[in-house]
Design an enzyme around this catalytic site. Structure first.
Site, short mmCIF file in Angstrom:
data_model
loop_
_atom_site.label_atom_id
_atom_site.label_comp_id
_atom_site.label_asym_id
_atom_site.label_seq_id
_atom_site.Cartn_x
_atom_site.Cartn_y
_atom_site.Cartn_z
N LYS A 58 0.98 -1.25 0.02
CA LYS A 58 0.27 -0.08 0.06
C LYS A 58 0.85 1.31 0.06
CE LYS A 58 -2.42 -2.78 -0.56
NZ LYS A 58 -2.49 -4.14 -0.47
N ALA A 188 -3.46 -12.95 -12.46
CA ALA A 188 -4.04 -11.60 -12.41
C ALA A 188 -5.12 -11.54 -11.17
CB ALA A 188 -4.87 -11.46 -13.64
N GLY A 277 -0.85 -17.21 -6.14
CA GLY A 277 -1.68 -17.56 -4.99
C GLY A 277 -0.73 -18.10 -3.63
N ALA A 326 -5.55 -10.20 6.22
CA ALA A 326 -4.99 -9.73 7.38
C ALA A 326 -6.28 -9.51 8.39
CB ALA A 326 -4.13 -8.41 7.29
N HIS A 450 -23.56 16.08 2.49
CA HIS A 450 -23.53 16.33 1.37
C HIS A 450 -22.67 17.49 1.23
CE1 HIS A 450 -24.54 17.30 -2.86
NE2 HIS A 450 -24.57 18.50 -2.72
P1 FAD Z 1 1.53 -14.08 8.38
O1 FAD Z 1 1.24 -12.74 8.22
O2 FAD Z 1 1.82 -14.80 7.29
O3 FAD Z 1 2.26 -14.13 9.59
C1 FAD Z 1 2.72 -15.63 10.13
C2 FAD Z 1 3.87 -15.59 11.05
O4 FAD Z 1 4.27 -16.76 11.49
C3 FAD Z 1 5.30 -14.91 10.28
O5 FAD Z 1 5.56 -14.14 10.97
C4 FAD Z 1 6.10 -16.54 10.54
O6 FAD Z 1 7.37 -16.05 10.37
C5 FAD Z 1 5.66 -17.00 11.88
N1 FAD Z 1 5.82 -18.11 11.73
C6 FAD Z 1 5.34 -19.43 10.73
N2 FAD Z 1 5.76 -20.70 11.26
C7 FAD Z 1 6.36 -20.16 12.53
C8 FAD Z 1 6.82 -21.27 13.37
N3 FAD Z 1 6.75 -22.62 13.38
N4 FAD Z 1 7.38 -20.56 14.39
C9 FAD Z 1 7.51 -19.44 14.69
N5 FAD Z 1 6.95 -18.45 13.88
C10 FAD Z 1 6.39 -19.05 12.86
N6 FAD Z 1 -4.36 -8.83 3.51
C11 FAD Z 1 -5.31 -7.59 3.53
O7 FAD Z 1 -6.00 -7.92 4.28
N7 FAD Z 1 -5.13 -6.49 2.95
C12 FAD Z 1 -3.90 -6.25 2.19
O8 FAD Z 1 -3.93 -5.34 1.50
C13 FAD Z 1 -3.00 -7.32 1.94
N8 FAD Z 1 -2.11 -7.15 1.24
C14 FAD Z 1 -1.11 -8.19 0.74
C15 FAD Z 1 -0.40 -7.89 -0.01
C16 FAD Z 1 0.73 -8.97 -0.25
C17 FAD Z 1 1.78 -8.69 -1.23
C18 FAD Z 1 0.68 -10.16 0.40
C19 FAD Z 1 1.53 -11.27 -0.11
C20 FAD Z 1 -0.45 -10.48 1.25
C21 FAD Z 1 -1.22 -9.42 1.38
N9 FAD Z 1 -2.43 -9.64 2.21
C22 FAD Z 1 -3.20 -8.69 2.39
C23 FAD Z 1 -2.61 -10.86 2.95
C24 FAD Z 1 -2.19 -10.93 4.43
O9 FAD Z 1 -0.61 -10.56 4.35
C25 FAD Z 1 -2.43 -12.11 5.03
O10 FAD Z 1 -3.76 -12.47 5.04
C26 FAD Z 1 -1.92 -11.90 6.64
O11 FAD Z 1 -0.67 -11.73 6.90
C27 FAD Z 1 -2.16 -13.36 7.22
O12 FAD Z 1 -1.72 -13.19 8.61
P2 FAD Z 1 -1.29 -14.39 9.48
O13 FAD Z 1 -1.10 -13.85 10.93
O14 FAD Z 1 -2.26 -15.50 9.43
O15 FAD Z 1 0.20 -14.94 8.93
P1 NAD Z 2 -4.66 -14.89 -5.87
O1 NAD Z 2 -5.42 -16.12 -5.38
O2 NAD Z 2 -5.36 -13.57 -5.51
O3 NAD Z 2 -4.54 -14.83 -7.53
C1 NAD Z 2 -3.55 -15.71 -8.08
C2 NAD Z 2 -3.96 -15.73 -9.63
O4 NAD Z 2 -3.27 -16.38 -10.33
C3 NAD Z 2 -5.38 -16.32 -9.90
O5 NAD Z 2 -6.22 -15.49 -10.59
C4 NAD Z 2 -5.10 -17.71 -10.55
O6 NAD Z 2 -6.11 -18.08 -11.49
C5 NAD Z 2 -3.77 -17.12 -11.31
N1 NAD Z 2 -3.09 -18.42 -11.51
C6 NAD Z 2 -2.73 -19.45 -10.70
N2 NAD Z 2 -1.77 -20.36 -11.28
C7 NAD Z 2 -1.53 -19.61 -12.43
C8 NAD Z 2 -0.47 -19.99 -13.51
N3 NAD Z 2 0.14 -21.11 -13.43
N4 NAD Z 2 -0.44 -19.11 -14.62
C9 NAD Z 2 -1.11 -18.15 -14.58
N5 NAD Z 2 -1.99 -17.64 -13.77
C10 NAD Z 2 -2.18 -18.62 -12.39
O7 NAD Z 2 -3.28 -14.78 -5.27
P2 NAD Z 2 -2.10 -13.86 -5.12
O8 NAD Z 2 -2.35 -12.67 -5.93
O9 NAD Z 2 -0.87 -14.47 -5.18
O10 NAD Z 2 -2.39 -13.41 -3.52
C11 NAD Z 2 -2.15 -14.30 -2.50
C12 NAD Z 2 -3.26 -13.85 -1.54
O11 NAD Z 2 -2.65 -12.94 -0.74
C13 NAD Z 2 -4.66 -13.79 -1.80
O12 NAD Z 2 -5.25 -15.06 -1.48
C14 NAD Z 2 -5.06 -12.70 -1.29
O13 NAD Z 2 -6.17 -13.04 -0.53
C15 NAD Z 2 -3.91 -11.90 -0.41
N6 NAD Z 2 -3.78 -10.57 -0.74
C16 NAD Z 2 -4.67 -9.74 -0.38
C17 NAD Z 2 -4.85 -8.49 -0.75
C18 NAD Z 2 -5.56 -7.58 -0.32
O14 NAD Z 2 -6.30 -7.78 0.46
N7 NAD Z 2 -5.58 -6.37 -1.14
C19 NAD Z 2 -3.30 -7.91 -1.59
C20 NAD Z 2 -2.38 -9.01 -1.96
C21 NAD Z 2 -2.60 -10.40 -1.48
#
Ligand code: FAD
Ligand code: NAD
Length: 477
Positions: A58, A188, A277, A326, A450
């Site tokens: 973000k 995508a 994913g 999150a 408004h």
């Molecule tokens: P995580 O955030 O993955 O945290 C798990 C933690 O556990 C990590 O720190 C890891 O090191 C630790 N851990 C794992 N195994 C062990 C172990 N055995 N011992 C000790 N520590 C361990 N979600 C949104 O809602 N809004 C967004 O805008 C958004 N943007 C995203 C953008 C990107 C690029 C990505 C990749 C994800 C995004 N997400 C977003 C998804 C969001 O980040 C996750 O849904 C969220 O972080 C999940 O939280 P969690 O606590 O389950 O796991």
């Molecule tokens: P995603 O599941 O959103 O999208 C993955 C896309 O890749 C899908 O459209 C799928 O059809 C496509 N795909 C899968 N295999 C493929 C292949 N071999 N070739 C081409 N396309 C393929 O997954 P992501 O974008 O990797 O994000 C992972 C997770 O992180 C999501 O589930 C999302 O919930 C979370 N996330 C959330 C936010 C947010 O809340 N704004 C932002 C980033 C990530």
């Protein structure tokens, strides 16, 4: 320090750290185990979200949106001359925000009395937790309750193996520090669209390969259709039905091979982001006799209140079923801490907002029109375009609409879907309304200030019955 805790949380992401703070606030003696360390060996808190997910993405989206707005400031009469972007400074700003937030969690743990245990946590039998620190020291702690919050990791695909500086996952994608001329993205989905937008705004030629034939299948069809139109104008080249079959690295270039309906093709790019994913992270987390089971897709198996098969052991966030978001992880953490403290708690999985932070943003909560029709629910739909909102015009931000779906018989709101400049903020209004069981009429009777962009939510509610004021819509008597 006694080695017995009321609660041990494994993982300090938005699921785990929130659960730990809530448990401590409720008077439970709580520890949180985190394995992630920085290059100096210091614990890194905040998980994927704060370090390589929500927050850094973000920050980059905001910086590049500001850049784009400045470039187009002429619409307001503002003359800027040439606008340039210092990408390294943009990335450094992102890193500073991440540092502030993750450091903040350390402070919150101290303030709430949460004990941080650095190391890899493993659940043993009888709620014992083994912690292997970065220096190899092994300790075992006992707990009345354990919360597994180990999160997720990116899915990797054999045709595009991660390659330092060239073929990147989400973490690498957030650290690109100069504008690539050509960027390829596989997937995508949410990450593909968000990261693709960041670089398209800076002038990169972005090509996104999506394996499915349908764009944004998880969104309401009207949202997906409008978004596809807008992304095309923004020069995000999204190729549907396109499967990556291989990659070849030649110096600083990547040749991306793929097939689509027309056959085999190639594309040369300077960076490639793989965003297909994520999968649950459970490797090394559970001993064979922990009593916790995984489901057929590798997620930790839990019931509706996040209880695993082992009594006193819960699991939350990305490592269990449900959307990988999150806020979903955090709310599960709060629910579980409350249950452990003896309170009644239940999360409403039907009202979890989803947002894609492109511009305009895509946001929704509840069910899509297609889902409701498939369930045979009789519905009524109201839609209001931002092009008819005075405030959106003033902001020069008129793309998109608010679509509200209500039950034909009860008028209860069943889903709200938006494309719009600040849809991420507006969707909270819909979530609150749905959480309170509102009808469309409840929103019709609510006074909205408004001129605000929020009035589009009001007008969409009115449109459900053909009564929107600022557009022509059907009359219903
Ligand atoms: P995580 O955030 O993955 O945290 C798990 C933690 O556990 C990590 O720190 C890891 O090191 C630790 N851990 C794992 N195994 C062990 C172990 N055995 N011992 C000790 N520590 C361990 N979600 C949104 O809602 N809004 C967004 O805008 C958004 N943007 C995203 C953008 C990107 C690029 C990505 C990749 C994800 C995004 N997400 C977003 C998804 C969001 O980040 C996750 O849904 C969220 O972080 C999940 O939280 P969690 O606590 O389950 O796991
Ligand atoms: P995603 O599941 O959103 O999208 C993955 C896309 O890749 C899908 O459209 C799928 O059809 C496509 N795909 C899968 N295999 C493929 C292949 N071999 N070739 C081409 N396309 C393929 O997954 P992501 O974008 O990797 O994000 C992972 C997770 O992180 C999501 O589930 C999302 O919930 C979370 N996330 C959330 C936010 C947010 O809340 N704004 C932002 C980033 C990530």
């Amino acid at each position: 320090m006694s080695d017995k805790f009321d609660v041990i949380v494994i993982g300090a992401g938005p699921g785990g750290y929130v659960a730990a703070i809530r448990a401590a606030q409720l008077g439970l003696k709580t520890a949180c185990v985190e394995k992630w360390v920085d290059d100096k060996g210091a614990p890194v808190l905040g998980g994927t979200c704060l370090n390589v997910g929500c927050i850094p993405s973000k920050a980059l989206l905001e910086s590049t949106h500001q850049f784009h707005k400045t470039q187009h400031a002429d619409v307001h009469g503002i003359q800027t001359g040439d606008v340039t972007m210092d990408v390294k400074k943009m990335v450094a700003r992102k890193d500073k925000i991440v540092g502030n937030l993750t450091g903040g969690i350390t402070g919150l743990f101290k303030a709430n009395g949460v004990t941080l245990l650095q190391g890899m946590g493993k659940l043993l039998a009888n709620k014992q937790v083994q912690v292997t620190a970065a220096d190899g020291t092994v300790s075992v702690y006992a707990a009345e309750n354990v919360i597994l919050a180990s999160g997720s990791v990116p899915v990797e695909i054999p045709p595009a193996p991660l390659t330092e500086g060239l073929i990147l996952d989400n973490a690498g994608a957030l650290n690109i520090d100069e504008t690539p001329k050509r960027l390829g993205v596989i997937g995508a989905g949410v990450i593909g669209l968000e990261m693709g937008s960041v670089w398209a705004r800076l002038g990169t030629e972005v090509t996104v390969l999506e394996a499915m034939d349908e764009f944004l299948a998880m969104a309401d069809a009207d949202v997906a259709k409008e978004a596809a139109k807008i992304f095309k104008k923004q020069k995000l080249d999204i190729k549907l039905g396109a499967r990556c079959t291989g990659t070849e690295i030649n110096g600083k270039e990547i040749t991306l091979k793929y097939t689509d309906a027309e056959g085999a093709k190639e594309l040369v790019v300077d960076k490639l982001i793989v965003a297909v994913g994520r999968r649950p992270q459970t490797q090394g987390l559970l001993s064979d006799d922990s009593g916790v089971k995984l489901d057929e897709r590798g997620f930790i198996f839990v019931d509706g209140q996040c209880r695993t098969e082992a009594p006193g052991v819960y699991a939350i966030g990305d490592s269990v079923r449900g959307p990988m978001l999150a806020h979903k992880a955090s709310e599960e953490g709060i629910m579980v801490a409350d249950i452990i403290a003896g309170h009644h708690a239940q999360m409403n999985y039907d009202v979890i907002p989803s947002i894609i932070y492109t511009h305009p943003e895509l946001a929704w909560v509840g069910k899509t029109e297609k889902e409701l029709k498939a369930e045979g629910v009789a519905i009524k739909v109201g839609k209001f375009p931002f092009a008819a909102s005075g405030r959106a015009m003033a902001a020069d931000d008129t793309d998109g609409f608010v679509k509200m779906i209500a039950d034909e018989a009860t008028d209860r709101i069943l889903g709200v879907h938006m494309v719009g400049g600040i849809a991420s903020e507006l969707i909270a209004q819909a979530a609150i309304a749905m959480e309170f069981g509102s009808t469309a009429e409840d929103l019709q009777l609510t006074v909205f200030a408004h001129p605000t962009v929020s009035e589009a939510v009001h007008e969409a509610a009115l449109a459900v019955d053909g009564h929107a004021i600022h557009m022509a819509n059907r009359k219903k008597r």
